[in-house]
Write a protein that holds these residues in place. Structure first.
Motif, PDB file in Angstrom:
ATOM      1  N   SER A 297       0.800  -1.231   0.000  1.00  0.00           N
ATOM      2  CA  SER A 297       0.000   0.000   0.000  1.00  0.00           C
ATOM      3  C   SER A 297       0.832   1.281   0.000  1.00  0.00           C
ATOM      4  O   SER A 297       0.275   2.371  -0.025  1.00  0.00           O
ATOM      5  CB  SER A 297      -0.944   0.000   1.203  1.00  0.00           C
ATOM      6  OG  SER A 297      -0.202   0.015   2.413  1.00  0.00           O
ATOM      7  N   MET A 298       2.160   1.143   0.050  1.00  0.00           N
ATOM      8  CA  MET A 298       3.032   2.325   0.066  1.00  0.00           C
ATOM      9  C   MET A 298       3.826   2.454  -1.228  1.00  0.00           C
ATOM     10  O   MET A 298       4.810   3.175  -1.284  1.00  0.00           O
ATOM     11  CB  MET A 298       4.027   2.229   1.239  1.00  0.00           C
ATOM     12  CG  MET A 298       3.397   2.091   2.588  1.00  0.00           C
ATOM     13  SD  MET A 298       2.456   3.557   3.044  1.00  0.00           S
ATOM     14  CE  MET A 298       1.629   2.930   4.511  1.00  0.00           C
ATOM     15  N   SER A 299       3.388   1.745  -2.252  1.00  0.00           N
ATOM     16  CA  SER A 299       4.239   1.576  -3.427  1.00  0.00           C
ATOM     17  C   SER A 299       4.541   2.883  -4.163  1.00  0.00           C
ATOM     18  O   SER A 299       5.472   2.929  -4.968  1.00  0.00           O
ATOM     19  CB  SER A 299       3.630   0.557  -4.386  1.00  0.00           C
ATOM     20  OG  SER A 299       2.334   0.953  -4.733  1.00  0.00           O
ATOM     21  N   ARG A 300       3.799   3.949  -3.890  1.00  0.00           N
ATOM     22  CA  ARG A 300       4.170   5.209  -4.542  1.00  0.00           C
ATOM     23  C   ARG A 300       5.451   5.790  -3.923  1.00  0.00           C
ATOM     24  O   ARG A 300       6.022   6.745  -4.443  1.00  0.00           O
ATOM     25  CB  ARG A 300       3.040   6.227  -4.488  1.00  0.00           C
ATOM     26  CG  ARG A 300       2.589   6.660  -3.111  1.00  0.00           C
ATOM     27  CD  ARG A 300       1.314   7.504  -3.267  1.00  0.00           C
ATOM     28  NE  ARG A 300       0.826   8.063  -2.025  1.00  0.00           N
ATOM     29  CZ  ARG A 300       0.061   7.421  -1.149  1.00  0.00           C
ATOM     30  NH1 ARG A 300      -0.275   6.166  -1.380  1.00  0.00           N
ATOM     31  NH2 ARG A 300      -0.365   8.017  -0.061  1.00  0.00           N
ATOM     32  N   SER A 301       5.896   5.190  -2.803  1.00  0.00           N
ATOM     33  CA  SER A 301       7.166   5.605  -2.204  1.00  0.00           C
ATOM     34  C   SER A 301       8.073   4.420  -1.894  1.00  0.00           C
ATOM     35  O   SER A 301       9.273   4.453  -2.180  1.00  0.00           O
ATOM     36  CB  SER A 301       6.906   6.387  -0.917  1.00  0.00           C
ATOM     37  OG  SER A 301       8.114   6.671  -0.249  1.00  0.00           O
ATOM     38  N   ILE A 302       7.502   3.382  -1.296  1.00  0.00           N
ATOM     39  CA  ILE A 302       8.287   2.227  -0.845  1.00  0.00           C
ATOM     40  C   ILE A 302       7.663   0.968  -1.437  1.00  0.00           C
ATOM     41  O   ILE A 302       6.460   0.729  -1.282  1.00  0.00           O
ATOM     42  CB  ILE A 302       8.283   2.127   0.699  1.00  0.00           C
ATOM     43  CG1 ILE A 302       8.793   3.434   1.338  1.00  0.00           C
ATOM     44  CG2 ILE A 302       9.144   0.951   1.155  1.00  0.00           C
ATOM     45  CD1 ILE A 302       8.575   3.507   2.851  1.00  0.00           C
ATOM     46  N   SER A 303       8.481   0.159  -2.104  1.00  0.00           N
ATOM     47  CA  SER A 303       7.945  -1.026  -2.775  1.00  0.00           C
ATOM     48  C   SER A 303       7.452  -2.062  -1.762  1.00  0.00           C
ATOM     49  O   SER A 303       7.855  -2.067  -0.594  1.00  0.00           O
ATOM     50  CB  SER A 303       9.026  -1.660  -3.648  1.00  0.00           C
ATOM     51  OG  SER A 303      10.042  -2.203  -2.811  1.00  0.00           O
ATOM     52  N   GLU A 304       6.602  -2.958  -2.250  1.00  0.00           N
ATOM     53  CA  GLU A 304       6.089  -4.032  -1.403  1.00  0.00           C
ATOM     54  C   GLU A 304       7.237  -4.873  -0.839  1.00  0.00           C
ATOM     55  O   GLU A 304       7.247  -5.225   0.349  1.00  0.00           O
ATOM     56  CB  GLU A 304       5.157  -4.927  -2.237  1.00  0.00           C
ATOM     57  CG  GLU A 304       4.579  -6.090  -1.469  1.00  0.00           C
ATOM     58  CD  GLU A 304       3.642  -6.943  -2.333  1.00  0.00           C
ATOM     59  OE1 GLU A 304       3.455  -6.624  -3.520  1.00  0.00           O
ATOM     60  OE2 GLU A 304       3.108  -7.932  -1.792  1.00  0.00           O
ATOM     61  N   GLY A 305       8.237  -5.150  -1.686  1.00  0.00           N
ATOM     62  CA  GLY A 305       9.364  -5.978  -1.245  1.00  0.00           C
ATOM     63  C   GLY A 305      10.150  -5.333  -0.117  1.00  0.00           C
ATOM     64  O   GLY A 305      10.532  -6.002   0.851  1.00  0.00           O
ATOM     65  N   VAL A 306      10.396  -4.038  -0.236  1.00  0.00           N
ATOM     66  CA  VAL A 306      11.157  -3.346   0.811  1.00  0.00           C
ATOM     67  C   VAL A 306      10.331  -3.236   2.088  1.00  0.00           C
ATOM     68  O   VAL A 306      10.856  -3.413   3.191  1.00  0.00           O
ATOM     69  CB  VAL A 306      11.636  -1.964   0.317  1.00  0.00           C
ATOM     70  CG1 VAL A 306      12.168  -1.120   1.471  1.00  0.00           C
ATOM     71  CG2 VAL A 306      12.712  -2.139  -0.752  1.00  0.00           C
ATOM     72  N   MET A 307       9.043  -2.976   1.963  1.00  0.00           N
ATOM     73  CA  MET A 307       8.186  -2.913   3.153  1.00  0.00           C
ATOM     74  C   MET A 307       8.237  -4.245   3.914  1.00  0.00           C
ATOM     75  O   MET A 307       8.396  -4.276   5.133  1.00  0.00           O
ATOM     76  CB  MET A 307       6.739  -2.613   2.754  1.00  0.00           C
ATOM     77  CG  MET A 307       6.451  -1.168   2.402  1.00  0.00           C
ATOM     78  SD  MET A 307       6.619  -0.019   3.790  1.00  0.00           S
ATOM     79  CE  MET A 307       5.305  -0.596   4.874  1.00  0.00           C
TER      80      MET A 307
END
Ligand SMILES: [Fe+2]
Length: 202
Positions: free
Chosen positions: A13-23
């Motif tokens: 849900s943060m992919s406009r800043s942080i990718s799903e993988g990094v989250m």
């Protein structure tokens, strides 16, 4: 024993800043590792048991010397990451409203000037650490896993993780792009609520 907080939003849900993988990596592996190491320390030291993380970190100087650094690093890692997850939201971005908006305008002249100063401090922080907005309006940085509550600073409202593990897989060395995009997921509603609650304390 300390536990990994469950996020109230999806990793994607943060992919406009942080990718799903990094989250997922950041939460499930990095944050969990701090908790695991903190629990090993707590398990071996009865004086630390039954105390919450705010209590341990606020009183770091009174802890026995052999455990102080471990609690500072691992407990700080747990506290800081827990705060970071509460500082972002799928519905984040924009600007604060109400009293917090007034504070930032009074202190910095405009919201944009506040953003510029926070960004500059985050980008220029040497090495690994965190940038914080405090309830007195100050912007501070802490190194490694140090926390504002261990140094007698005002209560934090918002924090940004600028360790490389927070952005390197998405942005490589471009910390400035990570910080710029992070403004689009900042949870101003929760920061404003924290500010209001602090001011309404008896
Ligand atoms: Fe982190």
């Amino acid at each position: 024993m300390f536990k990994l907080p469950i996020l109230d939003y999806g990793y994607d849900s943060m992919s406009r800043s942080i990718s799903e993988g990094v989250m997922k990596l950041h939460h499930d592996k990095h944050h969990q590792a701090y908790i695991d190491k903190l629990n090993i320390i707590v398990d071996a030291n009865p004086i630390l048991q039954g105390r919450d993380i705010d209590d341990l970190l606020s009183n770091i100087d009174s802890l026995p010397e052999p455990v102080r650094l471990g609690v500072r690093n691992m407990g700080g890692g747990h506290y800081n990451h827990s705060f970071f997850w509460k500082s972002i939201s799928p519905d984040g971005g924009g600007e604060p409203s109400g009293d917090l908006a007034e504070l930032l305008k009074t202190k910095y002249g405009s919201f944009q000037k506040f953003v510029d100063e926070f960004t500059a401090k985050s980008v220029s922080l040497f090495g690994s650490g965190w940038a914080w907005l405090l309830s007195n309006g100050d912007i501070i940085t802490t190194l490694n896993q140090d926390t504002p509550i261990s140094i007698g600073a005002s209560s934090p409202l918002l924090c940004l993780d600028v360790w490389e593990h927070a952005y390197y897989l998405d942005y490589k060395n471009r910390r400035d792009e990570y910080v710029k995009s992070w403004w689009g997921i900042v949870d101003w509603e929760s920061a404003s609520n924290r500010y209001t609650n602090l001011h309404n304390k008896p």
